[in-house]
Design an enzyme around this catalytic site. Structure first.
Site, short mmCIF file in Angstrom:
data_model
loop_
_atom_site.label_atom_id
_atom_site.label_comp_id
_atom_site.label_asym_id
_atom_site.label_seq_id
_atom_site.Cartn_x
_atom_site.Cartn_y
_atom_site.Cartn_z
N TYR A 185 -20.51 -12.33 4.09
CA TYR A 185 -19.42 -11.41 4.41
C TYR A 185 -19.99 -10.17 5.06
O TYR A 185 -21.19 -9.90 5.02
CB TYR A 185 -18.62 -11.05 3.15
N CYS A 186 -19.10 -9.40 5.67
CA CYS A 186 -19.49 -8.12 6.28
C CYS A 186 -18.30 -7.17 6.13
O CYS A 186 -17.64 -7.16 5.10
CB CYS A 186 -19.92 -8.31 7.73
N GLY A 187 -18.01 -6.39 7.17
CA GLY A 187 -16.86 -5.50 7.10
C GLY A 187 -15.55 -6.21 7.33
O GLY A 187 -14.60 -6.08 6.55
#
Length: 299
Positions: free
Chosen positions: A255-257
């Site tokens: 995941y990231c932003g």
């Protein structure tokens, strides 16, 4: 019909030699935080390339609806000349998250004949290869989605990992270190640092906390790229992953932003030989804005 892709990463000389293949579609995915990525495309692109913007074209209508429904995704592909028999090469510039995002999205929709251009438009220009402002007319195409759920992780999947009900799984946070440690959150214009003595900020009408998902290890997406913006070798990518605590055989959820740089991280792990991979598309914008979900942050 040309030969099948032997690797998900193709080189510029290969693409130059195959630009006229009738079953090949090149997709320009350069992006800017102010949504002017298409202007870059109009100023010059690889001959025959169409343009897609991951934010304006590949996303849904709201922050909670980033992944297009299958019928809308299929219509978008058909409008750009991509059918089930079409081979796709995606490229961006410097950070290749947009190209990796299309690679993942096509795989999720059951289309495996897709590759990323190594070095992207940056390398293409540096080698003096042809650029045009001509706009292509995509041929008619028929795209039928065949969803592959293993490529997508939901918040419920992540919750099970956090609760240690999936001990053989690993969460990977691909954001910059200031976001991973809880000092900033993602915006289209870069990291937004939290004001003093506050644990969150307003982003797109919602309050997003700083921090990370408990237990997530950190592997910044850009570390997968060499200084010339090409991908590191598979051995180097595996070494980076293992140094971060990500081992072959684990179920790896990234995941990231907002699910974009995590696409690059997922693509890099695929190059390194990892095969049990999934993207948490909700990413931090979903997890961090839910006050009931646990978060970790550094002092």
């Amino acid at each position: 019909m040309m030969d099948s892709f032997l690797t998900p990463l193709v080189e510029t000389d290969w693409l130059a030699a195959h630009l006229d293949d009738p079953d090949l579609r090149v997709v320009d995915l350069r992006w800017r935080g102010d949504d002017t990525g298409r202007q870059l495309y109009l100023q010059g692109h690889i001959p025959g390339a169409v343009h897609l913007d991951w934010h304006l074209d590949l996303n849904g209508a709201s922050p909670d609806d980033r992944l297009l429904p299958p019928e809308r995704f299929a219509a978008l592909m058909e409008a750009n000349g991509i059918g089930n028999a079409t081979r796709v090469v995606a490229y961006a510039k410097t950070d290749h998250s947009g190209a990796a995002r299309l690679w993942w999205a096509l795989r999720y929709h059951g289309h495996d004949q897709v590759a990323v251009l190594n070095g992207g438009f940056t390398k293409w220009l540096a080698e003096g290869r042809p650029v045009t402002t001509d706009l292509p007319t995509p041929p008619p195409a028929r795209f039928v989605a065949h969803l592959q759920p293993r490529w997508l992780a939901t918040a419920a999947d992540v919750e099970r990992v956090v609760a240690n009900l999936s001990a053989d799984a690993r969460l990977v946070d691909t954001r910059p270190v200031e976001q991973y440690t809880g000092r900033a959150v993602w915006t289209p214009h870069g990291s937004l640092f939290l004001p003093p003595n506050q644990d969150g900020v307003e982003i797109s009408g919602r309050r997003v906390r700083g921090g990370r998902i408990p237990g997530a290890v950190h592997l910044h997406a850009s570390r997968n790229l060499a200084a010339d913006w090409t991908y590191r070798s598979p051995a180097e990518l595996q070494a980076l992953a293992e140094a971060a605590g990500v081992m072959p055989g684990q179920r790896v959820i990234l995941y990231c932003g907002v699910g974009i740089s995590a696409s690059l991280g997922l693509f890099a792990l695929h190059l390194a030989g990892y095969r049990n991979l999934a993207l948490y598309d909700g990413s931090w914008i979903e997890w961090g804005s839910d006050p009931w979900r646990p978060v970790e942050s550094d002092p």
